[in-house]
Write a protein that holds these residues in place. Structure first.
Motif, PDB file in Angstrom:
ATOM      1  N   ALA A  59       0.838  -1.203   0.000  1.00 43.47           N
ATOM      2  CA  ALA A  59       0.000   0.000   0.000  1.00 43.47           C
ATOM      3  C   ALA A  59       0.876   1.257   0.000  1.00 43.47           C
ATOM      4  O   ALA A  59       0.566   2.235  -0.703  1.00 43.47           O
ATOM      5  N   ASP A  60       1.956   1.235   0.755  1.00 42.48           N
ATOM      6  CA  ASP A  60       2.868   2.382   0.779  1.00 42.48           C
ATOM      7  C   ASP A  60       3.513   2.600  -0.581  1.00 42.48           C
ATOM      8  O   ASP A  60       3.710   3.748  -0.999  1.00 42.48           O
ATOM      9  N   LEU A  61       3.833   1.524  -1.287  1.00 43.69           N
ATOM     10  CA  LEU A  61       4.399   1.657  -2.628  1.00 43.69           C
ATOM     11  C   LEU A  61       3.382   2.269  -3.583  1.00 43.69           C
ATOM     12  O   LEU A  61       3.729   3.099  -4.428  1.00 43.69           O
ATOM     13  N   GLU A  62       2.128   1.861  -3.425  1.00 47.43           N
ATOM     14  CA  GLU A  62       1.070   2.395  -4.275  1.00 47.43           C
ATOM     15  C   GLU A  62       0.875   3.882  -4.026  1.00 47.43           C
ATOM     16  O   GLU A  62       0.726   4.657  -4.956  1.00 47.43           O
ATOM     17  N   ASP A  63       0.903   4.283  -2.766  1.00 48.89           N
ATOM     18  CA  ASP A  63       0.732   5.685  -2.409  1.00 48.89           C
ATOM     19  C   ASP A  63       1.867   6.552  -2.949  1.00 48.89           C
ATOM     20  O   ASP A  63       1.664   7.713  -3.271  1.00 48.89           O
TER      21      ASP A  63
END
Length: 65
Positions: A59-63
């Motif tokens: 999720a952090d990579l997506e953000d």
């Protein structure tokens, strides 16, 4: 914990590499650079990744994109 089992809610390094379709060497490179998801190191040296940590990492990579 019986031999051959893994803590609940975790995945093995092999499972992580298969899921992300990366080589084990890529994971170790990311880990050396501090870019891999958090890991648990078991007394026998094996690594496990909590599913929740992997999901949060993804999720952090997506953000960041």
């Amino acid at each position: 914990m019986p031999t051959g089992t893994k803590p609940r809610g975790t995945i093995t390094l092999a499972e992580l590499c298969e899921e992300l379709q990366i080589a084990r060497s890529t994971f170790y490179d990311w880990r050396a650079k501090g870019r891999a998801p958090r890991c648990l190191k078991l007394p026998n040296g094996d690594l496990r990744i909590r599913r929740i940590d992997l999901d949060r990492w993804l999720a952090d990579l997506e953000d960041a994109a």
